[in-house]
Enzyme design. Structure first.
Site, PDB file in Angstrom:
ATOM      1  CG  ASP A 123      -2.030   0.951   1.121  1.00 19.72           C
ATOM      2  OD1 ASP A 123      -2.752   1.046   0.179  1.00 19.72           O
ATOM      3  OD2 ASP A 123      -2.544   1.735   2.368  1.00 19.72           O
ATOM      4  CE1 TYR A 168      -0.011   9.982   3.467  1.00 19.25           C
ATOM      5  CE2 TYR A 168       1.864   9.960   3.873  1.00 19.25           C
ATOM      6  CZ  TYR A 168       1.209  10.114   4.104  1.00 19.25           C
ATOM      7  OH  TYR A 168       0.624  10.834   5.260  1.00 19.25           O
ATOM      8  CG  HIS A 215      -4.790  10.626   2.778  1.00 13.87           C
ATOM      9  ND1 HIS A 215      -5.843  10.970   3.801  1.00 13.87           N
ATOM     10  CD2 HIS A 215      -3.352  10.179   2.898  1.00 13.87           C
ATOM     11  CE1 HIS A 215      -5.406  10.133   3.985  1.00 13.87           C
ATOM     12  NE2 HIS A 215      -3.767   9.625   3.951  1.00 13.87           N
ATOM     13  NE  ARG A 274       4.348  15.767  10.251  1.00 10.64           N
ATOM     14  CZ  ARG A 274       3.330  14.844   9.627  1.00 10.64           C
ATOM     15  NH1 ARG A 274       3.057  13.246  10.026  1.00 10.64           N
ATOM     16  NH2 ARG A 274       3.642  14.962   7.922  1.00 10.64           N
ATOM     17  CD  GLU A 333      -6.163   4.387   4.501  1.00  8.47           C
ATOM     18  OE1 GLU A 333      -5.355   3.795   3.982  1.00  8.47           O
ATOM     19  OE2 GLU A 333      -5.198   5.150   5.110  1.00  8.47           O
ATOM     20  CD  GLU A 374      -5.203   2.541  -0.692  1.00  8.48           C
ATOM     21  OE1 GLU A 374      -4.074   2.217  -1.256  1.00  8.48           O
ATOM     22  OE2 GLU A 374      -5.229   3.243   0.719  1.00  8.48           O
ATOM     23  CG  ASP A 420      -5.366   0.019   3.182  1.00  9.63           C
ATOM     24  OD1 ASP A 420      -5.826  -1.461   3.410  1.00  9.63           O
ATOM     25  OD2 ASP A 420      -4.280  -0.271   3.559  1.00  9.63           O
ATOM     26  NE  ARG A 423      -7.722   6.529   9.365  1.00 10.61           N
ATOM     27  CZ  ARG A 423      -6.624   6.442   8.040  1.00 10.61           C
ATOM     28  NH1 ARG A 423      -5.695   6.276   8.676  1.00 10.61           N
ATOM     29  NH2 ARG A 423      -7.281   7.104   7.239  1.00 10.61           N
ATOM     30  CD  GLN A 470      -2.271   4.602  10.335  1.00 15.81           C
ATOM     31  OE1 GLN A 470      -3.488   4.183  10.204  1.00 15.81           O
ATOM     32  NE2 GLN A 470      -1.706   4.763   9.972  1.00 15.81           N
ATOM     33  CE1 TYR A 510       3.003   7.134  11.897  1.00 18.00           C
ATOM     34  CE2 TYR A 510       1.754   7.623  14.258  1.00 18.00           C
ATOM     35  CZ  TYR A 510       2.328   7.612  13.627  1.00 18.00           C
ATOM     36  OH  TYR A 510       2.616   9.373  13.303  1.00 18.00           O
ATOM     37  CE  LYS A 545      -3.087   2.411   7.380  1.00 15.24           C
ATOM     38  NZ  LYS A 545      -4.328   2.747   5.858  1.00 15.24           N
ATOM     39  CB  THR A 575      -6.909  -4.510   1.499  1.00 17.42           C
ATOM     40  OG1 THR A 575      -6.386  -4.437   2.945  1.00 17.42           O
ATOM     41  CG2 THR A 575      -7.019  -3.666   1.061  1.00 17.42           C
ATOM     42  CB  THR A 580      -6.059   8.032   1.188  1.00 21.43           C
ATOM     43  OG1 THR A 580      -5.800   7.093   1.981  1.00 21.43           O
ATOM     44  CG2 THR A 580      -7.496   9.129   1.626  1.00 21.43           C
ATOM     45  CD  GLU A 592      -7.788  12.787   3.444  1.00 22.82           C
ATOM     46  OE1 GLU A 592      -7.647  13.791   3.042  1.00 22.82           O
ATOM     47  OE2 GLU A 592      -7.643  11.951   3.428  1.00 22.82           O
TER      48      GLU A 592
END
Length: 464
Positions: A178, A180, A185, A194, A252, A254, A286, A290, A293, A297, A306, A310, A399, A413
């Site tokens: 997968d 990114y 996104h 952040r 997600e 995709e 996917d 959250r 994760q 992660y 994850k 899927t 995503t 999001e």
């Protein structure tokens, strides 16, 4: 009149039926031919279908060759899947035409095709491994079988109504990766997690397609229930982690790319060889926990958050059906290393229009054309270290999100990590609840203004 006689009389009386307008049907497959109900046998004169015929017309789908004008699953599309008939465990390759599925193996046998071994198979694997030249030959043959009137008497009985068959995972998933690759996104996720960073994109993001290896064994076909996963989670205010079902279950939106031709270990696949190895694409969801994760992660990335499920659509659209959907990717803002530099390459993006629905209500419409990294670049990066490809490898785009709020491809999001609940007809949502059904659908521009349907991928969340 006795009750018995009244009931008998009622059974003899035909119900009032709406008029039948067979002449509104577009004959965009058998050009110039009449609908079988448009003319009297041997006379050529128009007539109205009988009550018996009208009853049959409602009980069964429109005949496979009489497609409505603009059907996104016309002969310009012909996606591949694997199906079985009611009461049977035997699986075989099918090709979709409108709301019907052609038994491709049976058609190949009946027409004496040299491709019987590829199409009379319980999976797409033999066809995937056959290579681009064979893919083109098979596609030309299928197109001829469903458009040339000479083949109609042979293949018409080999179609089955889509609603009456069971669709299966169409290929054996070898490995799953997968990526990114949507800048929108990545920026949204960076701003959420952040917010005080000077640049919400990580330093490597514009230099390589970031990805991770997933779990091939939990890739499931559309319609498979998704069990809410459990695992460890810890919020900043918790003194210690707790174990339990995920409370921030997400999706997600995709696109998945399906590898056909393998590569030798130690031999990277160049950008220009993308279409020599990749057979086609499908829609992919996917699912993501959250809360799990966020805790797990660091430092190695997604794991349990994850790997539980899927979902992929049952139909694989060959790349050849998407020639009219190819577009240039967004402008590159950073110089790329030679193995990723696509400045002089053919257009590597795809104009796919995706819709995300929750319980039948459309949430967003992510545009795949906005993806910064292309599928060819992802494949080149995946193999640049010498990693080999296998038939049935699947890799996800990551995503898909666009620049506008209504173009975001995840609840993370859309709700800004739960801060802004969605107002839906069945109540507010931040993340998924048990019983929720998520459906991704999509289409792409095709020849002459037609649309190429990409089917859908759907799944319902059930309690763990």
């Amino acid at each position: 009149m006795s009750d018995r006689k009244r009931r008998a009389a009622g059974r003899r009386t035909s119900p009032v039926r709406p008029p039948c307008h067979f002449r509104d049907v577009s004959r965009n497959v058998w050009r110039g031919s009449a609908h079988p109900r448009d003319t009297r046998s041997g006379s050529g004169e128009p007539y109205m279908a009988s009550t018996k015929e009208r009853t049959k017309e409602r009980q069964y789908p429109m005949p496979p060759f009489d497609l409505p004008e603009g059907d996104p699953f016309g002969p310009h599309n012909l996606p591949y899947g694997v199906f079985s008939l009611p009461g049977s465990t035997e699986r075989t390759v099918g090709v979709r035409l409108g709301d019907h599925v052609l038994d491709a193996g049976a058609a190949a046998r009946a027409l004496g095709s040299p491709h019987v071994g590829l199409l009379a198979s319980p999976t797409l694997d033999p066809l995937l491994a056959a290579g681009r030249a064979t893919w083109s030959q098979v596609r030309r043959a299928l197109t001829e079988w469903v458009t040339d009137p000479v083949h109609r008497p042979t293949v018409e009985s080999l179609f089955h109504p889509l609603a009456g068959v069971t669709l299966h995972l169409p290929f054996q998933v070898a490995d799953y990766v997968d990526f990114y690759s949507s800048e929108h996104h990545a920026r949204n996720a960076g701003a959420i997690f952040r917010p005080d960073a000077g640049d919400v994109l990580l330093p490597n993001w514009k230099h390589l397609p970031i990805g991770y290896h997933g779990r091939a064994g939990t890739v499931v076909v559309s319609g498979t229930d998704v069990v809410r996963p459990s695992g460890q989670r810890k919020t900043p205010d918790d003194p210690a982690p707790v174990f339990g079902p995920s409370v921030r279950l997400d999706i997600e939106a995709e696109v998945g790319f399906v590898v056909g031709v393998p590569s030798r270990q130690g031999s990277p696949v160049a950008l220009a060889d993308f279409r020599e190895h990749v057979f086609g694409l499908c829609l992919l969801n996917d699912w993501s926990a959250r809360d799990l994760q966020a805790w797990e992660y660091v430092p190695l990335g997604p794991f349990l958050a994850k790997s539980f499920a899927t979902s992929v659509s049952a139909w694989i659209t060959p790349l050849e059906a998407l020639e009219h959907a190819r577009v240039k990717p967004p402008e590159r803002t950073h110089p790329l290393l030679p193995y990723l530099d696509d400045a002089a390459a053919e257009s590597g993006g795809y104009d796919l229009r995706i819709s995300v629905a929750l319980n039948g209500h459309t949430l967003s419409d992510p545009p795949f054309s906005s993806m910064y990294w292309t599928a060819a670049q992802q494949l080149a990066h995946l193999t640049v270290n010498g990693a080999s490809l296998r038939t049935g490898d699947l890799y996800g785009s990551g995503t898909v999100s666009g620049p506008e709020p209504h173009e975001r491809g995840s609840l993370l999001e859309l709700t800004w990590n739960g801060r802004d609940p969605l107002e839906l007809p069945d109540g507010k949502r931040t993340f998924l609840e048990d019983g929720d059904v998520v459906t991704l659908s999509a289409w792409a521009p095709g020849p002459g203004g037609a649309r190429v349907g990409l089917g859908e991928v759907s799944g319902q969340v059930i309690a763990g």
